[in-house]
Structures are given as C-alpha cells and as structure tokens.
Write a protein that holds these residues in place. Structure first.
Motif, PDB file in Angstrom:
ATOM      1  N   LEU B  34     -38.030  80.717 -30.145  1.00 56.61           N
ATOM      2  CA  LEU B  34     -36.790  81.339 -30.607  1.00 56.61           C
ATOM      3  C   LEU B  34     -36.513  82.616 -29.828  1.00 56.61           C
ATOM      4  CD1 LEU B  34     -37.584  81.121 -34.442  1.00 56.61           C
ATOM      5  CD2 LEU B  34     -36.352  79.449 -33.077  1.00 56.61           C
ATOM      6  N   TYR B  36     -34.113  86.200 -29.953  1.00 54.29           N
ATOM      7  CA  TYR B  36     -33.297  87.062 -30.800  1.00 54.29           C
ATOM      8  C   TYR B  36     -32.843  88.273 -29.999  1.00 54.29           C
ATOM      9  CZ  TYR B  36     -34.904  84.559 -34.936  1.00 54.29           C
ATOM     10  OH  TYR B  36     -35.159  83.591 -35.856  1.00 54.29           O
ATOM     11  N   GLN B  38     -31.851  92.234 -30.718  1.00 54.46           N
ATOM     12  CA  GLN B  38     -31.910  93.285 -31.726  1.00 54.46           C
ATOM     13  C   GLN B  38     -31.258  94.544 -31.197  1.00 54.46           C
ATOM     14  OE1 GLN B  38     -35.816  94.440 -33.112  1.00 54.46           O
ATOM     15  NE2 GLN B  38     -34.990  95.292 -34.989  1.00 54.46           N
ATOM     16  N   LYS B  41     -30.125  97.387 -35.683  1.00 51.24           N
ATOM     17  CA  LYS B  41     -30.762  96.993 -36.952  1.00 51.24           C
ATOM     18  C   LYS B  41     -31.479  95.652 -36.821  1.00 51.24           C
ATOM     19  CE  LYS B  41     -28.290  99.780 -40.212  1.00 51.24           C
ATOM     20  NZ  LYS B  41     -27.590  99.827 -41.508  1.00 51.24           N
ATOM     21  N   ALA B  42     -31.065  94.666 -37.583  1.00 53.89           N
ATOM     22  CA  ALA B  42     -31.826  93.433 -37.676  1.00 53.89           C
ATOM     23  C   ALA B  42     -31.630  92.543 -36.451  1.00 53.89           C
ATOM     24  CB  ALA B  42     -31.409  92.674 -38.939  1.00 53.89           C
ATOM     25  N   PRO B  43     -32.657  91.774 -36.091  1.00 54.65           N
ATOM     26  CA  PRO B  43     -32.499  90.801 -35.009  1.00 54.65           C
ATOM     27  C   PRO B  43     -31.459  89.747 -35.376  1.00 54.65           C
ATOM     28  CG  PRO B  43     -34.818  91.133 -35.551  1.00 54.65           C
ATOM     29  CD  PRO B  43     -34.033  91.783 -36.632  1.00 54.65           C
ATOM     30  N   PHE B  45     -30.006  85.924 -34.270  1.00 52.77           N
ATOM     31  CA  PHE B  45     -30.490  84.706 -33.632  1.00 52.77           C
ATOM     32  C   PHE B  45     -29.643  84.359 -32.410  1.00 52.77           C
ATOM     33  CE2 PHE B  45     -32.443  80.663 -33.341  1.00 52.77           C
ATOM     34  CZ  PHE B  45     -31.465  79.703 -33.183  1.00 52.77           C
ATOM     35  N   MET B  48     -32.678  78.499 -30.218  1.00 50.63           N
ATOM     36  CA  MET B  48     -33.927  77.833 -30.562  1.00 50.63           C
ATOM     37  C   MET B  48     -34.142  76.714 -29.562  1.00 50.63           C
ATOM     38  SD  MET B  48     -35.311  76.066 -34.051  1.00 50.63           S
ATOM     39  CE  MET B  48     -34.232  74.656 -34.047  1.00 50.63           C
ATOM     40  N   LEU B  88     -36.050  89.717 -28.321  1.00 53.55           N
ATOM     41  CA  LEU B  88     -37.325  89.248 -28.861  1.00 53.55           C
ATOM     42  C   LEU B  88     -37.435  87.747 -28.703  1.00 53.55           C
ATOM     43  CD1 LEU B  88     -37.157  91.220 -32.225  1.00 53.55           C
ATOM     44  CD2 LEU B  88     -38.763  91.689 -30.399  1.00 53.55           C
ATOM     45  N   LEU B 101     -45.259  81.814 -37.312  1.00 58.03           N
ATOM     46  CA  LEU B 101     -44.344  82.268 -36.271  1.00 58.03           C
ATOM     47  C   LEU B 101     -44.831  83.627 -35.804  1.00 58.03           C
ATOM     48  CD1 LEU B 101     -40.553  82.163 -36.075  1.00 58.03           C
ATOM     49  CD2 LEU B 101     -41.641  84.371 -36.022  1.00 58.03           C
ATOM     50  N   PHE B 103     -43.932  86.859 -33.094  1.00 57.90           N
ATOM     51  CA  PHE B 103     -42.978  87.490 -32.188  1.00 57.90           C
ATOM     52  C   PHE B 103     -43.708  88.193 -31.056  1.00 57.90           C
ATOM     53  CE2 PHE B 103     -38.738  87.332 -34.028  1.00 57.90           C
ATOM     54  CZ  PHE B 103     -38.993  86.896 -35.315  1.00 57.90           C
ATOM     55  N   GLY B 104     -43.071  88.227 -29.887  1.00 53.40           N
ATOM     56  CA  GLY B 104     -43.526  89.105 -28.830  1.00 53.40           C
ATOM     57  C   GLY B 104     -43.090  90.532 -29.120  1.00 53.40           C
ATOM     58  N   LYS B 105     -43.483  91.458 -28.250  1.00 52.26           N
ATOM     59  CA  LYS B 105     -43.152  92.870 -28.473  1.00 52.26           C
ATOM     60  C   LYS B 105     -41.723  93.200 -28.073  1.00 52.26           C
ATOM     61  CE  LYS B 105     -47.896  94.453 -28.070  1.00 52.26           C
ATOM     62  NZ  LYS B 105     -48.861  95.307 -27.346  1.00 52.26           N
TER      63      LYS B 105
END
Lengths: 112, 113
Positions: B34, B36, B38, B41-43, B45, B48, B88, B101, B103-105
C-alpha cells in the motif's frame, strides 16, 4: 459520511494519569486499528480488531488496552501514562484485511 | 529488524521534476503493498498493489510492484508544490494465523518552486 472520527485532537497528560482515545467509524468496516507515529519512525501498530468482540495485539501494545463492543467504536485506553507514550495516535479502519485504510485525523498526546 | 524499507528518507526537488520513491519489503505470506500520502495530518490512501508488473496510475502518480525482487516504486511526474508530503508504503502479510501490516518510515518529499 464522516469516515473515521477521533477525539480528542490534542491532549496533555501528567505522568501516571489515564485517558481514553475515542475512535468511531461509520463505514461498516470490520477491521479497525490503532497506530502511533513517532518522528522519523513510521507508523507502529498498537492494537487491531477484526470485528466486534475481537481484538489482538500489534507491534507495541504495552501500556495500552482496547475494546470493541460495537462495529463502530474502537477506544484506546492508556493506563498510567508515561513520557514514552508522547506521540501522535491514529485510528484507522478497513473493510477487509487487504484493503486500503481510512485514517482518522489523529490525536497528538503529550505526557509530561 | 525493519520489514519495510523506504528510500530515500528525504528528497528535495524543483517543480516540474520527476521523482521515484522506493519501497522494499521482506515479509512472508505477502498479500499487498500500500502507498499513502501524509501531509499535515492523517495518511490518505493512494494505491494498493497485489500483482507484479501491473502499473496503477492516478493522474501524475503511478506505482508498480515487483514481487520477485520484493520492491515497489512510486513515480510522480511534473511535480507540484502540493506534492510536498511524506509518502508511506506498507506491506500487508499473514503471520501466526493473523493479519499484519507494517509501514516503512516514509520518504519526505519537498517540492520547491
């Protein structure tokens, strides 16, 4: 359609205090998640739920607790807050396990 | 150990440039990758990916997955200042009877006028 709603947006806690971060979604998603995001560290999974009544630990569950009594709500409880819990907390949901997530707007928590 | 590694960690480009962001993963029972975006604020989408070699495209953004070499790239063409964000990637996989799941940094992209 509100999506994923998190409250509060900001909070300052003293060491040892407790609080509950609220998360609600109105998309009838089965899966819900709590993440914390520290600077330069990416998102780390705290707890997740695959449906009402079912919760499981993620990567960093220590110091937290969750419950999922309804499909819509997934509160995160912090007991005995510690400075290491200073972070931004995101709640997310998805319909199935492989779908893209919908994130809430986050809660910035500072423990002093 | 990191299961999802993104590179570069940060990138500064000029408007109009094309950028490629990298994401490698090392998980068993891989399900999907996936991406994302960011901003403050929030990531949000983006894509996919579940199948190798099939490009997903949305406007100036595109992404592809290589399941043999275990990586994905996110391309942004004709970058704009509004593309400035942290990107991300995350790998979903099955483990110990449950779904995971990671996430990468993230890659911090800065687009300057």
């Amino acid at each position: 359609n509100a999506g994923v709603t998190q409250t509060p947006k900001f909070r300052i806690l003293k060491i040892g205090q407790s609080m509950t971060l609220q998360c609600a979604q109105d998309m009838n998603h089965n899966y819900m998640y709590w993440y914390r995001q520290d600077p330069g560290m990416g998102l780390k999974l705290i707890y997740y739920s695959v449906g009402a009544g079912i919760t499981d630990k993620g990567e960093v569950p220590n110091g937290y607790n969750v419950s999922r009594s309804t499909t819509e709500d997934f509160p995160l409880r912090l007991e005995l807050a510690a400075p290491s819990q200073t972070s931004v907390y995101f709640c997310a949901s998805s319909y199935t396990s492989g779908d893209g997530y919908t994130f809430g707007s986050g809660t910035r928590l500072t423990v002093v | 150990e990191d299961k999802v590694v993104q590179s570069p960690l940060s990138l500064v480009v000029h408007e109009g440039d094309t950028v490629t962001l990298n994401c490698s993963y090392e998980v068993t029972n891989f399900r999907s990758l996936l991406w994302y975006k960011q901003e403050k604020k929030a990531p949000t989408f983006l894509f996919m990916l579940t199948s190798s070699g099939i490009e997903k495209k949305s406007g100036r953004l595109s992404s592809i997955l290589d399941k043999k070499e275990l990586f994905s790239i996110l391309n942004i063409t004709a970058t704009q200042t509004g593309d400035s964000a942290i990107y991300l990637c995350a790998a979903t996989y099955s483990g110990a009877g449950s779904y995971q799941l990671t996430f990468g940094k993230g890659t911090k992209l800065s687009v300057i006028p």
